[in-house]
Design a protein around this motif. Sequence first.
Motif, PDB file in Angstrom:
ATOM      1  N   THR A  41      14.622   3.657   2.956  1.00 21.63           N
ATOM      2  CA  THR A  41      14.315   4.444   4.150  1.00 21.63           C
ATOM      3  C   THR A  41      15.424   5.454   4.426  1.00 21.63           C
ATOM      4  OG1 THR A  41      13.168   2.544   5.059  1.00 21.63           O
ATOM      5  CG2 THR A  41      13.743   4.293   6.603  1.00 21.63           C
ATOM      6  N   PHE A  42      16.678   4.966   4.371  1.00 26.30           N
ATOM      7  CA  PHE A  42      17.800   5.855   4.697  1.00 26.30           C
ATOM      8  C   PHE A  42      18.069   6.888   3.606  1.00 26.30           C
ATOM      9  CE2 PHE A  42      18.575   2.646   7.898  1.00 26.30           C
ATOM     10  CZ  PHE A  42      18.875   3.440   8.997  1.00 26.30           C
ATOM     11  N   SER A  43      17.479   6.716   2.435  1.00 27.11           N
ATOM     12  CA  SER A  43      17.591   7.776   1.439  1.00 27.11           C
ATOM     13  C   SER A  43      16.303   8.608   1.402  1.00 27.11           C
ATOM     14  CB  SER A  43      17.906   7.203   0.055  1.00 27.11           C
ATOM     15  OG  SER A  43      16.980   6.190  -0.265  1.00 27.11           O
ATOM     16  N   GLY A  44      15.159   7.973   1.486  1.00 27.69           N
ATOM     17  CA  GLY A  44      13.885   8.674   1.348  1.00 27.69           C
ATOM     18  C   GLY A  44      13.563   9.609   2.497  1.00 27.69           C
ATOM     19  N   VAL A  45      13.779   9.151   3.738  1.00 27.87           N
ATOM     20  CA  VAL A  45      13.410   9.979   4.895  1.00 27.87           C
ATOM     21  C   VAL A  45      14.273  11.242   4.989  1.00 27.87           C
ATOM     22  CG1 VAL A  45      13.198  10.010   7.418  1.00 27.87           C
ATOM     23  CG2 VAL A  45      12.413   8.019   6.124  1.00 27.87           C
ATOM     24  N   THR A 119       6.547  10.691   3.862  1.00 28.05           N
ATOM     25  CA  THR A 119       7.163  11.418   4.971  1.00 28.05           C
ATOM     26  C   THR A 119       6.981  12.926   4.792  1.00 28.05           C
ATOM     27  OG1 THR A 119       8.799   9.648   5.012  1.00 28.05           O
ATOM     28  CG2 THR A 119       9.265  11.569   6.359  1.00 28.05           C
ATOM     29  N   VAL A 120       7.144  13.396   3.569  1.00 34.61           N
ATOM     30  CA  VAL A 120       6.929  14.823   3.286  1.00 34.61           C
ATOM     31  C   VAL A 120       5.508  15.212   3.671  1.00 34.61           C
ATOM     32  CG1 VAL A 120       6.677  16.540   1.442  1.00 34.61           C
ATOM     33  CG2 VAL A 120       8.665  15.048   1.466  1.00 34.61           C
ATOM     34  N   ALA A 121       4.550  14.370   3.277  1.00 33.66           N
ATOM     35  CA  ALA A 121       3.143  14.666   3.576  1.00 33.66           C
ATOM     36  C   ALA A 121       2.929  14.806   5.085  1.00 33.66           C
ATOM     37  CB  ALA A 121       2.246  13.577   3.004  1.00 33.66           C
ATOM     38  N   THR A 122       3.558  13.898   5.845  1.00 35.33           N
ATOM     39  CA  THR A 122       3.434  13.973   7.300  1.00 35.33           C
ATOM     40  C   THR A 122       4.066  15.262   7.823  1.00 35.33           C
ATOM     41  OG1 THR A 122       3.632  11.578   7.369  1.00 35.33           O
ATOM     42  CG2 THR A 122       3.912  12.746   9.439  1.00 35.33           C
ATOM     43  N   LEU A 123       5.267  15.555   7.338  1.00 39.87           N
ATOM     44  CA  LEU A 123       6.001  16.731   7.818  1.00 39.87           C
ATOM     45  C   LEU A 123       5.233  18.017   7.504  1.00 39.87           C
ATOM     46  CD1 LEU A 123       9.645  15.778   6.858  1.00 39.87           C
ATOM     47  CD2 LEU A 123       8.784  16.231   9.158  1.00 39.87           C
ATOM     48  N   GLU A 124       4.569  18.049   6.349  1.00 40.14           N
ATOM     49  CA  GLU A 124       3.828  19.248   5.966  1.00 40.14           C
ATOM     50  C   GLU A 124       2.612  19.437   6.877  1.00 40.14           C
ATOM     51  OE1 GLU A 124       4.771  21.486   3.154  1.00 40.14           O
ATOM     52  OE2 GLU A 124       6.510  20.384   3.898  1.00 40.14           O
ATOM     53  N   GLY A 125       2.093  18.331   7.379  1.00 40.78           N
ATOM     54  CA  GLY A 125       0.871  18.429   8.168  1.00 40.78           C
ATOM     55  C   GLY A 125       1.096  18.515   9.667  1.00 40.78           C
ATOM     56  N   VAL A 126       2.337  18.237  10.114  1.00 42.75           N
ATOM     57  CA  VAL A 126       2.571  18.083  11.549  1.00 42.75           C
ATOM     58  C   VAL A 126       2.729  19.437  12.245  1.00 42.75           C
ATOM     59  CG1 VAL A 126       5.088  17.977  11.661  1.00 42.75           C
ATOM     60  CG2 VAL A 126       3.712  16.514  13.139  1.00 42.75           C
ATOM     61  N   ASP A 127       2.386  19.454  13.504  1.00 35.60           N
ATOM     62  CA  ASP A 127       2.574  20.653  14.323  1.00 35.60           C
ATOM     63  C   ASP A 127       4.062  20.827  14.625  1.00 35.60           C
ATOM     64  OD1 ASP A 127       2.462  22.705  16.042  1.00 35.60           O
ATOM     65  OD2 ASP A 127       1.443  21.612  17.671  1.00 35.60           O
ATOM     66  N   LYS A 153       7.594   9.502  14.484  1.00 35.13           N
ATOM     67  CA  LYS A 153       8.143   8.163  14.278  1.00 35.13           C
ATOM     68  C   LYS A 153       7.097   7.182  13.740  1.00 35.13           C
ATOM     69  CE  LYS A 153      11.773   5.848  16.854  1.00 35.13           C
ATOM     70  NZ  LYS A 153      12.317   5.684  18.212  1.00 35.13           N
ATOM     71  N   VAL A 154       5.907   7.218  14.338  1.00 33.43           N
ATOM     72  CA  VAL A 154       4.867   6.265  13.951  1.00 33.43           C
ATOM     73  C   VAL A 154       4.515   6.436  12.471  1.00 33.43           C
ATOM     74  CG1 VAL A 154       2.504   5.512  14.359  1.00 33.43           C
ATOM     75  CG2 VAL A 154       3.946   6.161  16.281  1.00 33.43           C
ATOM     76  N   GLN A 155       4.393   7.686  12.038  1.00 32.29           N
ATOM     77  CA  GLN A 155       4.047   7.928  10.638  1.00 32.29           C
ATOM     78  C   GLN A 155       5.174   7.492   9.719  1.00 32.29           C
ATOM     79  OE1 GLN A 155       3.354   9.880  13.128  1.00 32.29           O
ATOM     80  NE2 GLN A 155       1.523  11.133  12.797  1.00 32.29           N
ATOM     81  N   ILE A 156       6.428   7.716  10.164  1.00 30.47           N
ATOM     82  CA  ILE A 156       7.562   7.271   9.339  1.00 30.47           C
ATOM     83  C   ILE A 156       7.532   5.749   9.211  1.00 30.47           C
ATOM     84  CG2 ILE A 156      10.087   7.095   9.200  1.00 30.47           C
ATOM     85  CD1 ILE A 156      10.268   9.856  10.425  1.00 30.47           C
ATOM     86  N   ILE A 157       7.276   5.084  10.330  1.00 37.35           N
ATOM     87  CA  ILE A 157       7.205   3.616  10.268  1.00 37.35           C
ATOM     88  C   ILE A 157       6.090   3.177   9.323  1.00 37.35           C
ATOM     89  CG2 ILE A 157       6.629   1.539  11.621  1.00 37.35           C
ATOM     90  CD1 ILE A 157       8.265   2.746  13.899  1.00 37.35           C
ATOM     91  N   ALA A 158       4.962   3.902   9.356  1.00 38.36           N
ATOM     92  CA  ALA A 158       3.868   3.573   8.437  1.00 38.36           C
ATOM     93  C   ALA A 158       4.331   3.706   6.986  1.00 38.36           C
ATOM     94  CB  ALA A 158       2.666   4.469   8.694  1.00 38.36           C
ATOM     95  N   ALA A 159       5.106   4.764   6.717  1.00 37.66           N
ATOM     96  CA  ALA A 159       5.626   4.970   5.358  1.00 37.66           C
ATOM     97  C   ALA A 159       6.556   3.818   4.969  1.00 37.66           C
ATOM     98  CB  ALA A 159       6.361   6.301   5.272  1.00 37.66           C
ATOM     99  N   VAL A 160       7.388   3.405   5.942  1.00 34.85           N
ATOM    100  CA  VAL A 160       8.317   2.298   5.664  1.00 34.85           C
ATOM    101  C   VAL A 160       7.546   1.004   5.398  1.00 34.85           C
ATOM    102  CG1 VAL A 160      10.172   0.888   6.630  1.00 34.85           C
ATOM    103  CG2 VAL A 160      10.179   3.351   6.979  1.00 34.85           C
ATOM    104  N   ILE A 161       6.482   0.774   6.179  1.00 34.55           N
ATOM    105  CA  ILE A 161       5.657  -0.424   5.963  1.00 34.55           C
ATOM    106  C   ILE A 161       5.051  -0.393   4.557  1.00 34.55           C
ATOM    107  CG2 ILE A 161       3.529  -1.604   6.637  1.00 34.55           C
ATOM    108  CD1 ILE A 161       4.125  -0.864   9.503  1.00 34.55           C
ATOM    109  N   ALA A 162       4.573   0.794   4.162  1.00 36.12           N
ATOM    110  CA  ALA A 162       3.984   0.920   2.824  1.00 36.12           C
ATOM    111  C   ALA A 162       5.035   0.600   1.762  1.00 36.12           C
ATOM    112  CB  ALA A 162       3.426   2.316   2.615  1.00 36.12           C
ATOM    113  N   GLY A 163       6.252   1.120   1.963  1.00 34.27           N
ATOM    114  CA  GLY A 163       7.342   0.858   1.018  1.00 34.27           C
ATOM    115  C   GLY A 163       7.678  -0.622   0.965  1.00 34.27           C
ATOM    116  N   PHE A 164       7.744  -1.227   2.147  1.00 31.92           N
ATOM    117  CA  PHE A 164       8.060  -2.653   2.196  1.00 31.92           C
ATOM    118  C   PHE A 164       6.984  -3.464   1.457  1.00 31.92           C
ATOM    119  CE2 PHE A 164       7.744  -6.869   4.052  1.00 31.92           C
ATOM    120  CZ  PHE A 164       9.044  -7.316   3.889  1.00 31.92           C
ATOM    121  N   GLY A 165       5.723  -3.113   1.726  1.00 28.41           N
ATOM    122  CA  GLY A 165       4.623  -3.826   1.077  1.00 28.41           C
ATOM    123  C   GLY A 165       4.721  -3.749  -0.434  1.00 28.41           C
TER     124      GLY A 165
END
Lengths: 239, 267
Positions: A41-45, A119-127, A153-165
């Motif tokens: 997380t601390f490297s990917g985000v 996270t990139v995908a979220t950032l590209e799509g966000v307002d 934040k919510v989307q980042i947490i979703a990404a982290v959950i996916a990574g954890f899984g």
Amino acid sequence: MEYLLDSFKEAIYLLLSFDKDVLQASRVSLWVAFTSTIISTFSGVPIAFLISFRNFSGKRILITVLNTLMALPTVLIGLVVYAFLCRRGIFGSFGFLYTPWAMIIGQVVLATPLICALTVATLEGVDRTIERTAVTLGASRFQSMLALAQEIKVQIIAAVIAGFGRVFAEVGISIMLGGNIRFYTRNITTTIALETSKGEFSRGIALGLILLFFAFTINVIFQVLSGRSRITGRSFIGA
Amino acid sequence: MKKVFIFIIALLISCSGNPVVLKMASTTSIENTGLTDILVSSFKEEYDIVLYVIAVGTGKALELGKNGDVDLVFVHAPDLEKKFVKEGFGVSRRMVMFNDFVIVGPESDPAGVKNAKNVTEAFKKIMEKRCTFVSRGDNSGTNIKERYIWKRIGVEPAGPWYIEVGQGMGNTLNIASEKKSYCLTDRSTFYALEKSIDLQILFEGDSILVNPYHIIAVNPEKFSYVKYREAKIFIDWLTSEKGQKLIGDFKRNGKQIFHPYIDLNRD
């Protein structure tokens, strides 16, 4: 079919009887997966923010590569990291191979691209209004990024959950780099592999159920956390 | 920054833990029976040395030894072992125990292996009848023995009847059971799985099928960091009366799995 029922019984029995093998395997699974998720997380985000906030040639290609890396097979990571960590490898002198640290290194390689790409995908799509608003209000570049991070934040947490899984459920890296050493690098998934090879199918499924139980608990915790962050997020904007 | 610092400290501590740690690459056939667990705990009690067992096929175990990734190997492929020692990677090779290989298959025995006079005839019958044969195909001790027998007949087994699965002994037996196939297995793993699979011993007793297990320490002259002194302690303990008795007393489903090799413990 009968042994599915047996496995349910066995799973409950294993959990309640505090079976030493199961406890140790759970401990290894949890702390290795947690550590690697945190590092990822601390490297990917931050990398995702760097990629998204900068315009450079080859950005599209980089994102495509990142997306491709989400499909990295765990056995390939295991092999490549093995080449680095084995005694003849560049980092061989550290003696990391067949320790939990080797598993963490492999899992970080697995999860970082995943968390980063999502996270990139979220950032590209966000307002991006909030970021620009922050800049007009006199925020520095870093502060405006933080404001945006707060927003997604919510989307980042979703990404982290996916990574954890992904790391919690993987077996290829753990078995190749950890070596499946009892009470040391044997986690839940490698125990399942071992029990299967011993012909103890119902015990294998029981362990699978225990793994899902942990994953469920952790997801509930994340859910609660992200729910709270949404509320604080709103109050932050409101303020 | 602080977190990183704590992480590094934790890393250093974890690398210099108190009891000495020995790493041993052993074969899946030993691990699957549960013998290693017993050896590890008894040895720890007596010497306060922690033995980490990495269970892989014999081929990979020797490879790990050649790379200096482990301190000891505990394997069963005499020819490869001799080569390993000859090339200078291993020292203090000792016989520890033996069991034997058997041909297992479906009760109906479509190839008539039961009536074979020797193991080569049994293999020939399976091939001629084109009965399915499941091979480890992973360069393990069992696989090497199997290929040796095919070689004696003078054939390179191939075709849809010959399945190479590339997995450990336990998984291979499971596959053989599902496919109602023949399979060459060590007796120990078969006994350990007997209850959950649908296969029977159809051929046994040929002298070619004897399966000796040796333990070898990785040469400290090749890799200065290997823990030869502790490795030697383990080897001596395992081949002592005490270690040998543990092996002889070890039973699964009431059956003795390995025979200790106490008389022949000389290089």
